[in-house]
Design an enzyme around this catalytic site. Structure first.
Site, short mmCIF file in Angstrom:
data_model
loop_
_atom_site.label_atom_id
_atom_site.label_comp_id
_atom_site.label_asym_id
_atom_site.label_seq_id
_atom_site.Cartn_x
_atom_site.Cartn_y
_atom_site.Cartn_z
N HIS A 62 0.80 -1.21 0.00
CA HIS A 62 0.00 0.00 0.00
C HIS A 62 0.84 1.27 0.00
CE1 HIS A 62 -2.82 -2.72 2.52
NE2 HIS A 62 -3.12 -2.84 1.25
N LYS A 72 5.75 6.49 7.03
CA LYS A 72 5.24 5.61 8.09
C LYS A 72 6.37 5.18 9.01
CE LYS A 72 1.62 3.46 5.29
NZ LYS A 72 1.09 2.19 4.76
N TYR A 132 1.43 1.93 13.59
CA TYR A 132 2.27 2.81 12.80
C TYR A 132 1.76 4.24 12.83
CZ TYR A 132 -1.08 1.37 9.16
OH TYR A 132 -2.22 1.08 8.46
N ASP A 170 -6.57 -6.07 -2.00
CA ASP A 170 -5.19 -6.46 -2.29
C ASP A 170 -5.08 -7.56 -3.33
OD1 ASP A 170 -4.25 -4.52 -0.60
OD2 ASP A 170 -3.89 -5.86 1.08
#
Length: 183
Positions: A62, A72, A132, A170
């Site tokens: 992603h 991130k 995250y 996905d």
């Protein structure tokens, strides 16, 4: 904190110092001043957490496109993951290349992934939790990705990676060759 730059410029593994005694440990997992001086001077505006019940769950690959592109800072707060970053900056000498590290709750290590990278992971233990911090807010229209097992990228996922665990989104991501130049 110990800082290790991985094989792609700008991607770092961070290992916080743990002060241990018979009770357990204490660690600073994030300091804004240290991060700005040693990694990147960026604001974190949102923190996310996921739980994956099974071993071999694959999440990713992603990224978010501009104007909501995100850096991130990833850590595993329970269990362990094989964590992957893929460079999709078109002018980068490492375009299409990937790096990975194992993040574990036991070790407490973290992975910094700047804007312009795909991110994904595979769980190595049951009941794995990943947290995250991100540098921009989630925006559904900016949410993009690439197929987790794109042969052009050639990620060497752990043998336990389970394609059946992929989300519907996905399962149908484009290949890197079909992705517009977002970065």
């Amino acid at each position: 904190m110990q800082l290790t730059e991985l094989a792609i410029d700008g991607v770092f593994e961070i290992l916080p110092t743990r002060h241990q005694d018979e009770r357990g440990y204490f660690a600073e997992t994030f300091r804004s001043d240290w991060f700005a001086a040693n990694v990147a001077d960026v604001p974190f505006v949102q923190e996310n957490q996921s739980l994956s019940r099974s071993v071999g769950v694959v999440r990713g690959l992603h990224f978010q496109a501009a104007p909501f592109a995100q850096g991130k800072l990833v850590r595993c707060v329970a269990g362990a993951i094989f964590d992957v970053a893929v460079d999709i900056r078109h002018e980068s000498p490492s375009f299409g290349k990937w790096v990975a590290t194992t993040l574990t709750a036991e070790k407490g290590n973290q992975l910094w992934i700047p804007e312009g990278f795909l991110h994904g992971f595979c769980t190595l233990t049951p009941d794995t939790q990943v947290s995250y911090k991100v540098t921009n807010y989630y925006d559904k229209a900016s949410d993009k990705g690439v197929l987790w097992n794109d042969p052009q990228i050639g990620i060497q996922w752990p043998d336990i990676a389970d394609p059946a665990s992929l989300s519907a989104k996905d399962q149908v991501q484009p290949k890197l060759a079909d992705l517009p130049a977002y970065f």
